[in-house]
Design a protein around this motif. Structure first.
Motif, short mmCIF file in Angstrom:
data_model
loop_
_atom_site.label_atom_id
_atom_site.label_comp_id
_atom_site.label_asym_id
_atom_site.label_seq_id
_atom_site.Cartn_x
_atom_site.Cartn_y
_atom_site.Cartn_z
N PRO A 229 0.87 -1.33 0.05
CA PRO A 229 -0.03 -0.10 0.04
C PRO A 229 0.92 1.26 0.03
O PRO A 229 1.88 1.33 0.73
CB PRO A 229 -0.81 -0.03 1.23
N TRP A 230 0.72 2.06 -0.95
CA TRP A 230 1.28 3.51 -0.87
C TRP A 230 0.58 4.45 -0.05
O TRP A 230 1.30 5.43 0.50
CB TRP A 230 1.21 4.09 -2.35
N LEU A 231 -0.46 4.23 0.36
CA LEU A 231 -1.34 5.17 1.31
C LEU A 231 -1.56 4.64 2.50
O LEU A 231 -2.25 3.70 2.49
CB LEU A 231 -2.64 5.65 0.44
N THR A 232 -1.32 5.24 3.73
CA THR A 232 -1.85 4.97 4.95
C THR A 232 -2.80 5.76 5.55
O THR A 232 -2.24 6.99 5.46
CB THR A 232 -0.42 4.54 5.83
N ILE A 233 -3.83 5.66 5.84
CA ILE A 233 -5.00 6.74 6.43
C ILE A 233 -5.05 6.37 8.01
O ILE A 233 -5.37 5.36 8.49
CB ILE A 233 -6.17 6.24 5.85
N ILE A 234 -4.19 7.20 8.54
CA ILE A 234 -4.21 7.17 10.03
C ILE A 234 -5.29 8.12 10.69
O ILE A 234 -5.49 9.46 10.61
CB ILE A 234 -3.03 7.99 10.51
N GLY A 235 -6.24 7.65 11.53
CA GLY A 235 -6.96 8.31 12.56
C GLY A 235 -6.45 9.03 13.64
O GLY A 235 -5.80 8.20 14.44
N LEU A 236 -6.69 10.32 13.75
CA LEU A 236 -5.75 10.92 14.60
C LEU A 236 -6.65 11.41 15.62
O LEU A 236 -7.80 12.15 15.41
CB LEU A 236 -4.91 12.04 13.96
N GLY A 237 -6.53 11.20 17.14
CA GLY A 237 -7.16 11.86 18.14
C GLY A 237 -6.75 13.19 18.44
O GLY A 237 -5.47 13.81 18.40
N GLU A 238 -7.38 13.82 19.59
CA GLU A 238 -6.81 15.10 19.75
C GLU A 238 -5.71 15.19 20.70
O GLU A 238 -5.12 16.30 21.11
CB GLU A 238 -8.09 15.81 20.58
N ASP A 239 -5.30 14.00 21.01
CA ASP A 239 -3.80 13.99 21.74
C ASP A 239 -2.67 13.73 21.01
O ASP A 239 -1.57 13.60 21.46
CB ASP A 239 -4.03 12.95 22.88
N GLY A 240 -3.12 13.88 19.69
CA GLY A 240 -2.07 13.86 18.72
C GLY A 240 -0.99 12.51 18.81
O GLY A 240 -1.40 11.59 18.76
N LEU A 241 0.29 12.67 18.73
CA LEU A 241 1.33 11.64 18.42
C LEU A 241 1.15 10.70 19.83
O LEU A 241 1.28 9.50 19.77
CB LEU A 241 2.59 12.08 18.64
N LYS A 242 0.66 11.35 21.04
CA LYS A 242 0.64 10.40 22.37
C LYS A 242 -0.12 9.18 21.94
O LYS A 242 -0.12 8.11 22.71
CB LYS A 242 0.31 11.34 23.54
N GLY A 243 -1.59 9.56 21.44
CA GLY A 243 -2.42 8.56 21.22
C GLY A 243 -2.30 7.65 20.09
O GLY A 243 -2.83 6.64 20.11
N LEU A 244 -1.04 7.81 19.43
CA LEU A 244 -0.85 6.63 18.20
C LEU A 244 -0.37 5.50 18.69
O LEU A 244 0.49 5.39 19.61
CB LEU A 244 -0.15 7.29 17.21
N GLY A 245 -0.69 4.47 17.96
CA GLY A 245 -0.11 3.16 18.10
C GLY A 245 1.02 2.86 17.34
O GLY A 245 1.56 3.65 16.59
N ASP A 246 1.67 1.97 17.71
CA ASP A 246 3.05 1.53 17.06
C ASP A 246 2.96 1.60 15.44
O ASP A 246 3.97 1.96 14.84
CB ASP A 246 3.57 0.03 17.51
#
Length: 400
Positions: A6-23
């Motif tokens: 896949p060339w595109l990754t769609i990331i769901g972002l929360g209001e806590d930004g980087l802190k809330g992202l998974g690995d």
């Protein structure tokens, strides 16, 4: 980027930004050659090492630019769950399977339910960023709950006015701002007493419906006075029998020929959120009235095409069911039998002797069910009461 990946990754972002992202989301950002997102999303991820493009407004204007990046490792930022009233489908409908991967975050609906302690399976969830508030109309019954995503603070104030104007001013509004982040705020107001002037985006409203406003019944046959009409309307009892014969199923398309007030098409749409309907109406005033009725009753997705059948039917997407409420003729039925594929349900109502005879002839020719119903209402008869009979209706129902 490896061939076939896949060339595109769609990331769901929360209001806590980087802190809330998974690995997986962090890894995608580290490998990205380009990140595209709204200004608010990009501000939540400062210090990105790759190229950055701010998504334009309106949203649709950015899709071509994204697709032009095929072959690069691209990350698209979206809010929460991109596929629940989110931006995901708007993009992936242009892509082939395998071109993209999505990494959702908790949706605003989930965060609102967690904040309020509500069982989400019993809550109506609506995304009204760019849709009319009237979409909420079928959900407005005392005791119901809904979580509504809105564009901004002005839209929240508009929701309060809308509820109050319909008699639901006692409804409690939980105004939920920037859920899941450091700016999160939860305030409560009633619709009739709403006076918040500093509501920040993104915002959702948890709604507890209360008041003596008029609720829409969930069965076919809305009261006639819920529709604007000039007398050209399929009356309540007949409409209920007509909808029963049409047998709407989830995702079906209806042709409502001679739609008049639009009542049959509107109730078809209210039967299920996936249903679609096109009304055909030769009179411009009636067509406008049908559109207004649809908008008022939360069925604004009714498409009304002005023109006279059968000519106006040609080239239209073929339906799953057809209702002939006006303009019944030999020419119309003949044209329909040429246009429609097998399996389409057709229902026609007749009042005059001539139209009765026509349906009788087609019943002999094509089969189906022919019914006649005589309806009467109690009415004053001097100082007493008697039965006031309506014209009898003959209804033909057949599967092509």
């Amino acid at each position: 980027m490896a061939d076939g990946a896949p060339w595109l990754t769609i990331i769901g972002l929360g209001e806590d930004g980087l802190k809330g992202l998974g690995d997986a989301s962090r890894e995608a950002l580290e490998k990205a050659e380009l990140v595209m997102g709204a200004r608010r999303h990009l501000a939540l991820l400062p210090g990105l090492d790759c190229a950055v493009i701010e998504w334009p407004v309106p949203f649709a204007d950015g899709i071509a630019g994204l697709l032009a990046q095929r072959g690069r490792a691209v990350v698209m930022l979206a809010s929460g769950d991109p596929f629940w009233f989110g931006a995901g489908t708007s993009v992936t409908r242009h892509l082939d399977p395998g071109e993209w991967v999505a990494l959702p975050a908790p949706s605003t609906f989930s965060q609102a339910a967690a904040s309020l302690g509500w069982p989400l399976e019993n809550v109506a969830c609506l995304g009204l960023h760019a849709a009319p508030l009237t979409r909420l109309r079928p959900c407005l019954v005392a005791g119901a709950r809904a979580v509504v995503l809105l564009r901004d603070g002005d839209a929240v104030a508009g929701l309060a006015r809308y509820l109050d104007g319909l008699g639901f001013g006692a409804s409690r509004m939980h105004v939920l701002e920037a859920l899941g982040g450091p700016r999160a705020r939860h305030r409560i107001a009633t619709a009739q007493g709403y006076a918040l002037h500093d509501v920040a985006h993104p915002v959702a409203v948890g709604l507890e419906v209360a008041g003596d406003g008029r609720a829409l019944p969930v069965t076919a046959g809305l009261p006639d006075d819920m529709f604007l009409h000039d007398g050209q309307i399929t009356k309540r009892a007949v409409r209920a029998l007509t909808l029963s014969a049409l047998a709407p199923r989830a995702g079906d398309l209806l042709w409502d020929i001679g739609s008049g007030s639009g009542s049959v098409g509107i109730e078809w749409l209210l039967a299920h959120p996936l249903n679609t309907a096109t009304g055909f109406e030769a009179d411009p005033q009636r067509a406008a009235r049908a559109r207004e009725n649809a908008a008022t009753l939360g069925a604004d997705r009714l498409q009304v095409v002005e023109g006279r059948a059968p000519q106006v039917l040609r080239g239209q997407p073929l339906p799953d069911a057809v209702f002939i409420g006006g303009g019944l003729s030999e020419a119309l039925l003949t044209e329909l039998w040429h246009l429609l594929p097998q399996g389409v349900r057709v229902v026609a109502n007749a009042v005059t002797l001539e139209s009765e005879a026509l349906l009788g002839a087609w019943h002999r020719r094509a089969g189906g069910t022919l019914l006649r119903f005589d309806l009467a209402e109690a009415a004053a008869l001097g100082q007493k009461r008697g039965w006031r009979a309506a014209y009898p209706i003959v209804q033909w129902s057949v599967t092509r």
